[in-house]
Structures are given as C-alpha cells and as structure tokens.
Design a protein around this motif. Structure first.
Motif, short mmCIF file in Angstrom:
data_model
loop_
_atom_site.label_atom_id
_atom_site.label_comp_id
_atom_site.label_asym_id
_atom_site.label_seq_id
_atom_site.Cartn_x
_atom_site.Cartn_y
_atom_site.Cartn_z
N SER A 11 0.80 -1.22 0.00
CA SER A 11 0.00 0.00 0.00
C SER A 11 0.84 1.28 0.00
O SER A 11 0.28 2.37 -0.04
N SER A 12 2.15 1.16 0.02
CA SER A 12 3.02 2.34 0.03
C SER A 12 3.51 2.74 -1.35
O SER A 12 4.16 3.78 -1.50
N TYR A 13 3.19 1.92 -2.37
CA TYR A 13 3.82 2.12 -3.67
C TYR A 13 2.82 2.24 -4.80
O TYR A 13 1.76 1.60 -4.80
N GLY A 14 3.19 3.07 -5.77
CA GLY A 14 2.42 3.13 -6.99
C GLY A 14 2.60 1.86 -7.79
O GLY A 14 3.66 1.23 -7.75
N MET A 15 1.55 1.48 -8.52
CA MET A 15 1.58 0.27 -9.33
C MET A 15 1.14 0.60 -10.75
O MET A 15 0.42 1.57 -10.99
N GLY A 16 1.54 -0.25 -11.66
CA GLY A 16 1.14 -0.03 -13.04
C GLY A 16 1.14 -1.30 -13.85
O GLY A 16 1.65 -2.34 -13.43
N TRP A 17 0.52 -1.20 -15.01
CA TRP A 17 0.54 -2.25 -16.02
C TRP A 17 1.22 -1.69 -17.27
O TRP A 17 0.90 -0.58 -17.73
N ILE A 18 2.15 -2.45 -17.77
CA ILE A 18 2.89 -2.11 -18.98
C ILE A 18 2.81 -3.31 -19.91
O ILE A 18 2.81 -4.45 -19.44
N ARG A 19 2.73 -3.07 -21.21
CA ARG A 19 2.66 -4.18 -22.15
C ARG A 19 3.73 -4.06 -23.22
O ARG A 19 4.23 -2.97 -23.50
N ALA B 260 -0.28 -8.68 -26.51
CA ALA B 260 1.02 -8.33 -25.95
C ALA B 260 1.27 -9.17 -24.70
O ALA B 260 0.36 -9.84 -24.20
N VAL B 261 2.49 -9.09 -24.21
CA VAL B 261 2.79 -9.57 -22.87
C VAL B 261 2.53 -8.40 -21.92
O VAL B 261 3.02 -7.30 -22.14
N TYR B 262 1.73 -8.66 -20.90
CA TYR B 262 1.36 -7.64 -19.93
C TYR B 262 2.16 -7.84 -18.64
O TYR B 262 2.16 -8.93 -18.07
N TYR B 263 2.82 -6.76 -18.22
CA TYR B 263 3.65 -6.79 -17.02
C TYR B 263 3.03 -5.93 -15.92
O TYR B 263 2.57 -4.82 -16.17
N CYS B 264 3.09 -6.45 -14.73
CA CYS B 264 2.77 -5.71 -13.54
C CYS B 264 4.08 -5.08 -13.04
O CYS B 264 5.13 -5.74 -13.08
N ALA B 265 4.03 -3.83 -12.56
CA ALA B 265 5.25 -3.18 -12.12
C ALA B 265 4.97 -2.27 -10.92
O ALA B 265 3.86 -1.79 -10.74
N GLN B 266 6.01 -2.06 -10.14
CA GLN B 266 5.90 -1.27 -8.91
C GLN B 266 6.90 -0.13 -8.94
O GLN B 266 8.03 -0.29 -9.42
N SER B 267 6.47 1.02 -8.42
CA SER B 267 7.32 2.21 -8.45
C SER B 267 7.42 2.86 -7.07
O SER B 267 6.50 2.77 -6.26
N LEU B 268 8.53 3.55 -6.85
CA LEU B 268 8.67 4.34 -5.63
C LEU B 268 7.77 5.57 -5.66
O LEU B 268 7.46 6.15 -4.62
N TYR B 269 7.36 5.97 -6.86
CA TYR B 269 6.56 7.17 -7.03
C TYR B 269 5.08 6.81 -7.14
O TYR B 269 4.73 5.72 -7.56
N PRO B 270 4.18 7.73 -6.79
CA PRO B 270 2.78 7.37 -6.64
C PRO B 270 2.02 7.10 -7.93
O PRO B 270 1.09 6.28 -7.92
N LEU B 271 2.37 7.77 -9.03
CA LEU B 271 1.58 7.60 -10.25
C LEU B 271 2.51 7.82 -11.44
O LEU B 271 2.77 8.94 -11.84
N VAL B 272 2.97 6.73 -12.01
CA VAL B 272 3.99 6.79 -13.05
C VAL B 272 3.38 6.41 -14.39
O VAL B 272 2.84 5.31 -14.54
N GLU B 273 3.50 7.31 -15.37
CA GLU B 273 2.87 7.10 -16.67
C GLU B 273 3.85 6.76 -17.76
O GLU B 273 3.55 6.97 -18.95
#
Length: 123
Positions: A30-38, A92-105
C-alpha cells in the motif's frame, strides 16, 4: 525482496474480456504506486495504466481509456486490470510493475517488474 506474479492472461476473441491479476510480496504494497505495462512483438514497452498507493488516482494510455480499468486491493496485496472490448492491437505480454513514485505514466519509471502474462486477441 519484491516479487510480482501476474496471472489471468490467455486467448480471447475480439470484443471479449479478460481480468489480469498481480500478486505482490516483499514490501508494504500500500506504500507504492503500481502499473501495467505491455510489450507487443517487435515493439517497445508501452504504458497501459497506473494507480496510486491507495487507489485514489488512476491514469490510462489513450489507447485503452474507456475499455480497461485498473484497481488494487491493498488487503490482498493484489493489483488488477479489467480489460473489456479487447482488440487485436491489445495482443502483448502484460507486465505488472511497482514504483517508488505514486503515479507513473511511463514504462521506465518502474523499478520492479513481474515476469509477464501473455494476452492474445484474435480477430
């Protein structure tokens, strides 16, 4: 050690739906921004969607707005991507990823990645 494990990919016809999941472990989810990248064959990695640590903010690539929804359940340390009205270009191949920053585009803004799950959309 951060571990991200995606699931839920598969083969679907155009217009169909899939729900991807990403189980996270290793640090306080809950401390980290998350994203999906393909990444499609022969193409660079492409940002799909991002969500802030408590889920209050979300961003989407223009190509998926109105069709994909990113969400997270911090009680289960899990990230989701609901994909509706899928198109062959979503293959595509879809990747889950985690960032130190809250909202990474952007794809290179993430520091931990899962192994990826294949999504194939047939026409």
């Amino acid at each position: 050690q951060v571990r991200l494990v995606e699931s839920g990919g598969g083969l679907v016809q155009a217009g169909g739906s899939l729900r991807l999941s990403c189980a996270a472990s290793g640090r306080t989810f809950s401390s980290y921004g998350m994203g999906w990248i393909r990444q499609a064959p022969g193409k660079e990695r492409e940002f799909v969607a991002a969500i802030s640590p408590i889920g209050s903010m979300k961003e989407y690539a223009d190509s998926v707005k109105g069709r994909f929804t990113i969400s997270r359940d911090n009680t289960k340390n899990t990230l989701y991507l609901q994909m509706n009205n899928l198109k062959p270009d979503d293959t595509a191949v879809y990747y889950c990823a985690q960032s130190l920053y809250p909202l990474v585009e952007k794809a290179d803004g993430y520091d931990y990645w899962g192994q990826g799950t294949q999504v194939t959309v047939s026409s």
